[in-house]
Design an enzyme around this catalytic site. Structure first.
Site, short mmCIF file in Angstrom:
data_model
loop_
_atom_site.label_atom_id
_atom_site.label_comp_id
_atom_site.label_asym_id
_atom_site.label_seq_id
_atom_site.Cartn_x
_atom_site.Cartn_y
_atom_site.Cartn_z
CB VAL A 1 4.88 0.10 2.88
CG1 VAL A 1 5.77 -0.37 1.76
CG2 VAL A 1 3.84 1.09 2.35
CB SER A 2 1.51 -1.98 0.24
OG SER A 2 0.50 -2.40 -0.65
#
Length: 612
Positions: free
Chosen positions: A272-273
């Site tokens: 994520v990210s």
């Protein structure tokens, strides 16, 4: 907790690789610094919650240290797990975690830590493999992940660990060359594998020489900024190396089921990210290390599409404070404390006028001009509205400073634009860190100051708008096509995923830190144009920070992203394990929660819309 102090020797790892090479394709042996540190977590401790259980993770207060100046390794690990869960997931009452999506049941098992180094790099990256007692040797499932943001080794536990461990998968993590092993350059001591300050001669996750004090205070070194390696350029290789370490661990832990190779073991990469960007960079590598890739809210620079984080981040740092005073954002509560326009925003508008960047004399017209500037650069009103979090918390400057130093490969004493990191008192004056602050850096920090007692020193700060000169200097490094910063950014540009690799990208339509139009959406469009299509899920009414959704003003506006990440993992696993069709593109309509009678309604499945 049953602690095993054994450090598995490198010779044993080499033998395991030779055995694996007898059948199938063995991964190349990573250059490990010392071997594998193994500990077992059962009987009141575990891999997923560090013994805190659901109640402990949901507690708004972190687990305490008996002696704050000298916490134990067990206390530091427990605190790091709590910090990283709370930094990624919405665990607030009514947020839906554990009821509508996700699970927090303890998972007993073994945990292996190591320091691995890419060839030619100055610093290692930290690698961890969690092997649950319920590991399913028949399913042969490995989940490989990279920390979000610049977090330490537990920075993806709420995504990869929470999905993989309860399913009997091994989960391999990398901090991708960042992390929270800060160094006080007054003495140069780094952090050991157990999170404590290392003794002389002990391997550390980040090391720098002692540095001269500026104004009597030595700077704090932060690995993402000061490794000298531009780690973002190697994110994909960090993930690939973590996958290789996972197969080594399985060869050691389950030799009877060996050999463990890419040919006979299913490996899914997820992040994520920044972790999402890392697994997309891994997707482009040749070979067969990965069977599927899932990227959630990824920060990725897609070929010749989209915009680099440093580009739109330095632009936003200058223009967004003013733009948020535009009439279009009157309904954004965080941008209007008490309903009033932001005085700091008005000051920035005046600064832009003085610099000749806007021409209007009226403050409101200046704000409208700043908004138009952002929209012309590809921002949407929804992304700017969510960007108030990054703007109000000065996150743009913090990110830009850290990344500028990483791209230019500078040290803690010669960062671009005169910035540096140091311990700060409540008065904002730099000082030496306390023993308690320093001891907690590894467990509490996010990897990007300010935070955990470390602040940002701005040598250019002056005038009524003190952050403006430094922000303008950082922006000029982007505008200079020949700068070291621009060269560092070019090294991070992604290539398409390898042919035939199943890839699912999930991004929130309202993301205000990593706008989907610049990153996940741009990557999906570009990959399609390159003949390498990916499944792209665009989630409406969703932004970047699930952890903030416990605030009613955000919870009534946005939906969490983790449910979609878990669903994408379900789909990827069904595809590689059972041959189920991979879901196609989706524009997921959602329904935000309502706020009635002073309370935010609990999240329900209906709020999340129909997932593919």
């Amino acid at each position: 907790m049953n602690r095993s102090p054994a450090l598995l020797p490198l010779a044993g790892l080499a033998a395991a690789l030779l055995l694996a090479g007898c059948a199938g394709v063995a991964p190349r042996a990573p250059d490990l610094e010392a071997g594998l540190d193994l500990k077992t977590y059962r009987d009141g401790d575990d891999l997923l919650t560090a013994g805190l259980g659901e109640a402990g993770l949901r507690s708004p207060a972190p687990p305490a240290f008996a002696n704050p100046d000298a916490p134990t390794a067990q206390e530091l690990r427990r605190r790091a797990v709590w910090t990283n869960w709370r930094g990624i997931a919405d665990l607030a009452p009514g947020g839906g975690y554990g009821d509508v999506y996700g699970q927090l049941a303890p998972v007993p098992g073994r945990e292996y830590h190591a320091l691995a180094r890419l060839p030619g790099r100055r610093q290692p990256h930290r690698v961890m493999v969690q092997l649950p007692d319920a590991f399913d040797a028949q399913a042969r499932c490995v989940v490989v992940t990279a920390s979000s943001g610049s977090r330490g080794i537990y920075g993806a536990i709420a995504l990869a660990g929470a999905w993989g461990l309860p399913r009997g998968c091994a989960v391999a993590y990398t901090d991708k060359g960042a992390g929270t092993g800060y160094v006080d350059t007054a003495d140069g001591r780094g952090f050991a594998l157990d999170g404590q300050l290392a003794e002389a001669g002990e391997p550390v996750e980040f090391s720098v020489p002692r540095a001269a004090a500026a104004g009597g205070i030595a700077p704090i070194a932060v690995k993402h900024a000061h490794s000298g390696d531009n780690p973002e350029a190697d994110w994909g290789r960090h993930v690939e190396q973590a996958a290789a370490v996972a197969l080594q661990v399985l060869e050691l832990a389950h030799p009877q089921a060996g050999p463990w190779t890419h040919d006979n073991t299913r490996v899914i990469a997820v992040g994520v990210s920044n972790g999402g960007g890392a697994v997309l960079r891994a997707a482009e590598l040749p070979g067969d290390a990965f069977d599927a890739v899932v990227a959630v809210s990824p920060n990725v620079l897609a070929g010749d599409q989209g915009r680099a984080l440093y580009d739109y981040g330095t632009d936003a740092a200058l223009w967004m404070p003013c733009a948020l005073n535009a009439a279009a954002y009157d309904g954004v509560v965080l941008a209007r404390p008490g309903g009033a326009k932001s005085p700091a925003g008005a000051t920035r508008c005046a600064s832009l006028k003085a610099a000749g960047l806007v021409s209007a004399d009226d403050t409101q017209a200046q704000a409208e001009a700043a908004r138009e500037h952002l929209l012309a650069g590809g921002w949407t009103d929804a992304a700017v509205a969510a960007g108030v979090l990054s703007s109000n918390f000065d996150l743009w400057r913090a990110v830009n400073v850290t990344y500028a130093s990483a791209y230019a490969r500078t040290g803690p004493g010669d960062m671009p634009c005169g910035y540096s990191f140091a311990a700060m008192g409540a008065d904002g004056v730099a000082r030496a860190p306390t023993a308690a602050e320093r001891a907690a850096w590894w467990s509490d920090a996010s990897g990007i100051p300010p935070g955990s007692g470390v602040g940002l020193r701005d040598a250019m700060a002056s005038g009524a708008d003190p952050s403006l000169p430094g922000n303008a200097c950082l922006r000029a490094l982007w505008d200079d096509a020949g700068s070291a910063v621009r060269a560092g950014i070019e090294a991070t540009r992604a290539a398409p995923p390898r042919a035939g690799l199943p890839v699912i990208v999930v991004h929130g339509a309202d993301d205000g830190l990593v706008p989907e139009a610049f990153s996940g959406g741009a990557y999906a469009r570009w990959s399609e144009a390159q003949g390498r299509p990916v499944s792209y899920w665009r989630v409406r009414n969703a932004q970047h920070f699930d952890a903030f959704l416990g605030l009613p003003v955000l919870g009534m506006r946005y939906l969490p992203m983790l449910p979609y990440g878990y669903r994408a993992l379900d789909a990827a696993w069904a595809h590689v394990a059972d041959g189920a069709p991979l879901p196609g593109d989706a524009d997921i309509a959602t329904t935000p929660r309502t706020f009635k009678e002073g309370a935010l309604a609990p999240l329900a499945r209906e709020n999340l819309g129909v997932m593919p």
